[in-house]
Scaffold this motif. Sequence first.
Motif, mmCIF file in Angstrom:
data_model
loop_
_atom_site.group_PDB
_atom_site.id
_atom_site.type_symbol
_atom_site.label_atom_id
_atom_site.label_comp_id
_atom_site.label_asym_id
_atom_site.label_seq_id
_atom_site.Cartn_x
_atom_site.Cartn_y
_atom_site.Cartn_z
ATOM 1 N N GLN A 28 0.860 -1.185 0.000
ATOM 2 C CA GLN A 28 0.000 0.000 0.000
ATOM 3 C C GLN A 28 0.897 1.235 0.000
ATOM 4 O O GLN A 28 1.730 1.406 0.884
ATOM 5 N N THR A 29 0.744 2.082 -0.998
ATOM 6 C CA THR A 29 1.534 3.308 -1.094
ATOM 7 C C THR A 29 0.589 4.511 -1.016
ATOM 8 O O THR A 29 -0.633 4.349 -1.015
ATOM 9 N N LYS A 30 1.155 5.701 -1.005
ATOM 10 C CA LYS A 30 0.337 6.917 -0.996
ATOM 11 C C LYS A 30 -0.550 6.994 -2.235
ATOM 12 O O LYS A 30 -1.658 7.501 -2.191
ATOM 13 N N GLU A 31 -0.021 6.452 -3.331
ATOM 14 C CA GLU A 31 -0.751 6.489 -4.590
ATOM 15 C C GLU A 31 -1.735 5.330 -4.739
ATOM 16 O O GLU A 31 -2.476 5.258 -5.705
ATOM 17 N N GLY A 32 -1.715 4.395 -3.808
ATOM 18 C CA GLY A 32 -2.597 3.231 -3.887
ATOM 19 C C GLY A 32 -1.815 1.933 -3.825
ATOM 20 O O GLY A 32 -0.616 1.921 -3.560
ATOM 21 N N SER A 34 0.217 -1.321 -4.934
ATOM 22 C CA SER A 34 1.231 -1.559 -5.953
ATOM 23 C C SER A 34 1.817 -2.952 -5.760
ATOM 24 O O SER A 34 2.245 -3.302 -4.656
#
Length: 180
Positions: A28-32, A34
């Motif tokens: 889970q990243t800031k952008e969603g 991955s």
Amino acid sequence: LCVEVNRLVKSGVVVVVAAGNTGYGTLQTKEGASDACLDLTINDPGNAEYAITVGSTHREMPHKYGVSYFSSKGPTGDGRCKPDLLAPGEKIVSCAARGSTLVQRETGDSDCAYFENSGTSMAAPHVSGAIAAFLSLRGEFIGEAEKVKTIFTSTATDLGRDRYFQGAGLVDLMRAIQSV
């Protein structure tokens, strides 16, 4: 479990274990979400220092495709390099346990005698077999588990991948036999 595996190896038994199939997952990243290759994923008892921990490669073209995406990767939590060796682990035809839920799930037929599967648990038997063949020719190494591990890791074929992904490389029985 790792303590007991190490104790068993110290008593002279060669222990070969699968690295695990957790080398790829979703982060889970800031952008969603991955998908990514994950390190620090060697499963117990593969973390045991003296075990020969086996990762997976492509069945027919390990030099081209390298380490299987699912194969667990090192280092261990305390920084040691694992896996130790690689062997074919993708699309391996193996014996089926008739009536098992695994066979039923994978094939839809619980009565088959063989089935194809992928994983480090399909790769580890290749290394076990190579070591058994080696010990049948070089009986003087029976009971010398740590020496056997050293022989096999020092004669493996480097696939040019990161050490934490490939360990020493692809198991090479002929080179191991010729080295002693």
